[in-house]
Design an enzyme around this catalytic site. Structure first.
Site, mmCIF file in Angstrom:
data_model
loop_
_atom_site.group_PDB
_atom_site.id
_atom_site.type_symbol
_atom_site.label_atom_id
_atom_site.label_comp_id
_atom_site.label_asym_id
_atom_site.label_seq_id
_atom_site.Cartn_x
_atom_site.Cartn_y
_atom_site.Cartn_z
ATOM 1 N N SER A 1 0.810 -1.215 0.000
ATOM 2 C CA SER A 1 0.000 0.000 0.000
ATOM 3 C C SER A 1 0.848 1.271 0.000
ATOM 4 O O SER A 1 1.703 1.425 -0.847
ATOM 5 C CB SER A 1 -0.956 -0.054 1.186
ATOM 6 O OG SER A 1 -2.081 0.703 0.897
ATOM 7 N N HIS B 1 -7.787 -5.453 -0.045
ATOM 8 C CA HIS B 1 -6.537 -4.721 0.118
ATOM 9 C C HIS B 1 -5.784 -5.264 1.338
ATOM 10 O O HIS B 1 -6.223 -5.070 2.471
ATOM 11 C CB HIS B 1 -6.933 -3.259 0.345
ATOM 12 C CG HIS B 1 -5.789 -2.319 0.419
ATOM 13 N ND1 HIS B 1 -5.034 -1.994 -0.680
ATOM 14 C CD2 HIS B 1 -5.262 -1.620 1.458
ATOM 15 C CE1 HIS B 1 -4.102 -1.124 -0.324
ATOM 16 N NE2 HIS B 1 -4.220 -0.892 0.966
#
Ligand code: GCU
Length: 425
Positions: free
Chosen positions: A260, A401
């Protein structure tokens, strides 16, 4: 029933209006036509046809563009760093690894800054081993429940012992240390807050004000001054400086990895520091591996408003004007060549634009091909969990995610292939 409908309606309205407010598009068919710059065309229009030309002319041009418009300039000066092993045990991870905690003390003109690395390397090794270097989000204590692991310096100021921030092992699943060790790799992690606390100046607590970047001279031009991502990337290279000195580490086999926002930093570190032979971006999205000009999922307007301390100020100029960017993220990925790149997406991670991450990898491929390497050969994305492992790797995992064991296993397989480790054991 009525209430349920009303609530869900209000919820929809709220989502729609906040989506509008943020100008977030999730619809492929609404992407306005865009043109990607060709990484192999120099600023003066010359086409790059040799690796020599790429390295002498185009690569430095692109690096400069990324410094100027996105991440800011990395100071050239060297810092004094003192390393101290503050704890060591030779029977970590069920006896499979030696673990060390290493305090980095950076100093400049009487000012000091501390950061703590957590290191594991395999006990059962015949030779020097490849090393993964990557930040953790919540402190070294989030990677394990082992009380031997000290709190990262960023957390030292927390006196409330019941604070959630001090909870151990909250991100263990993101750090499958034992499996990494069993596969013959070392792993070095540090909390990214130790290097640059991830808080906007507005929300900063006194402990946040201590930053590694305070010790370094910055560029006069404020608009291209580095911020958090630049500093995090710099910190990854400083970790590599220490790893290089270790007798168990194979200097030719450093892999930088990040999830990320840390995927963004890992890419920027990997691009600038050629000691990283494999550069891994896990769900890095906007300002990482995803193309900005698609303007789908997170966009420049949102990211620069929400995280004004991540990119250099110039990036903000492209808010709602992505098409004017003189570059795009495929060119960042291309700067990894002729080393190895792996980009990974997750199917439900629409915010990070998985397709944009894949397309950037695909459009970076001509630069790898210039070196005779094989990148992505099709503009079509692979199926979910059908990894591609050429000289460049890509997979899209089922799910949200995150960085999972599935992701790590693919990185390990890819590195095995690159480092010729298959069948070694
Ligand atoms: C937010 C941000 C992303 C970032 C992510 C993360 O969602 O908008 O750009 O990648 O946080 O770091 O988890």
């Amino acid at each position: 029933m009525k209430t349920a409908i009303l609530v869900s309606l209000l919820f929809t309205v709220a989502i729609t209006s906040s989506a509008k407010r943020r100008n977030i598009n999730y619809d492929e068919s609404k992407i306005a036509p865009y043109t990607l710059p060709d990484p192999l065309i120099c600023n003066d229009g010359t086409k790059v046809t040799t690796t020599e030309q790429w390295e002498r002319v185009r690569r430095p041009e692109l690096l400069k563009l990324f410094e100027e418009h996105i991440y800011g300039e990395t100071p050239k000066g060297k810092l004094n760093v003192h390393y101290k092993v503050v704890a060591k045990k030779s029977d970590a991870l069920n006896g499979k690894a030696t673990a060390q905690q290493v305090m980095f003390t950076f100093s400049h003109k009487g000012q000091k800054h501390k950061a703590l690395a957590l290191v594991h390397y395999p006990n059962n090794r015949k030779e020097r081993v490849p090393v993964f270097i990557g930040y953790n989000f919540k402190g070294n204590h989030c990677t394990t429940t082992d009380e031997w692991v000290r709190y990262s310096p960023y957390f030292e100021g927390i006196t409330d012992l019941s604070s959630k921030l001090l909870q151990r092992g909250t991100q263990v699943e993101r750090w499958p240390m034992e499996e990494i060790i069993e596969r013959g790799y070392a792993v070095v992690t540090m909390c990214y807050h130790d290097i640059y606390p991830d808080v906007t100046p507005r929300k900063a607590q006194p402990r946040d004000l201590v930053r590694l970047s305070n010790l370094l001279p910055v560029t006069e031009d404020e608009s291209s001054r580095w911020q958090a991502i630049g500093v995090w990337a710099y910190g990854l290279s400083r970790i590599a400086d220490w790893v290089e000195l270790q007798p168990w580490a194979d200097r030719e086999k450093f892999c930088v990895i990040g999830h990320s926002r840390q995927g963004k930093a890992a890419l920027w570190a990997g691009v600038q520091d050629k000691r990283f032979k494999v550069v891994i971006s896990n769900n890095s999205g906007c300002g990482g591996a995803a193309l900005s000009k698609r303007v789908i999922g997170e966009n420049v307007e949102f990211i620069t408003r929400q995280f004004p301390h991540w990119f250099c100020k110039n990036f903000t100029k492209y808010s709602m004007r992505e098409r004017d960017l003189p570059l795009d993220q495929h060119e960042l990925l291309a700067l990894v060549a002729p080393r190895h790149l792996y980009v990974a997406s997750a199917s439900l991670d629409r915010w990070a634009d998985p397709k944009g991450e894949y397309l950037a990898t695909y459009h970076a491929s001509p630069v790898f091909e210039l070196y005779g390497m094989k990148g992505m050969t099709s503009a079509e994305m692979p199926e979910i969990e059908q990894p591609i492992m050429n000289d460049v790797g890509y997979h899209i995992r089922q799910g949200k995610h995150n960085i999972t064991l599935y992701d790590w296993r693919n990185y390990l397989d890819f590195c095995d292939k690159i480092f010729n480790k298959r069948g070694d054991k």
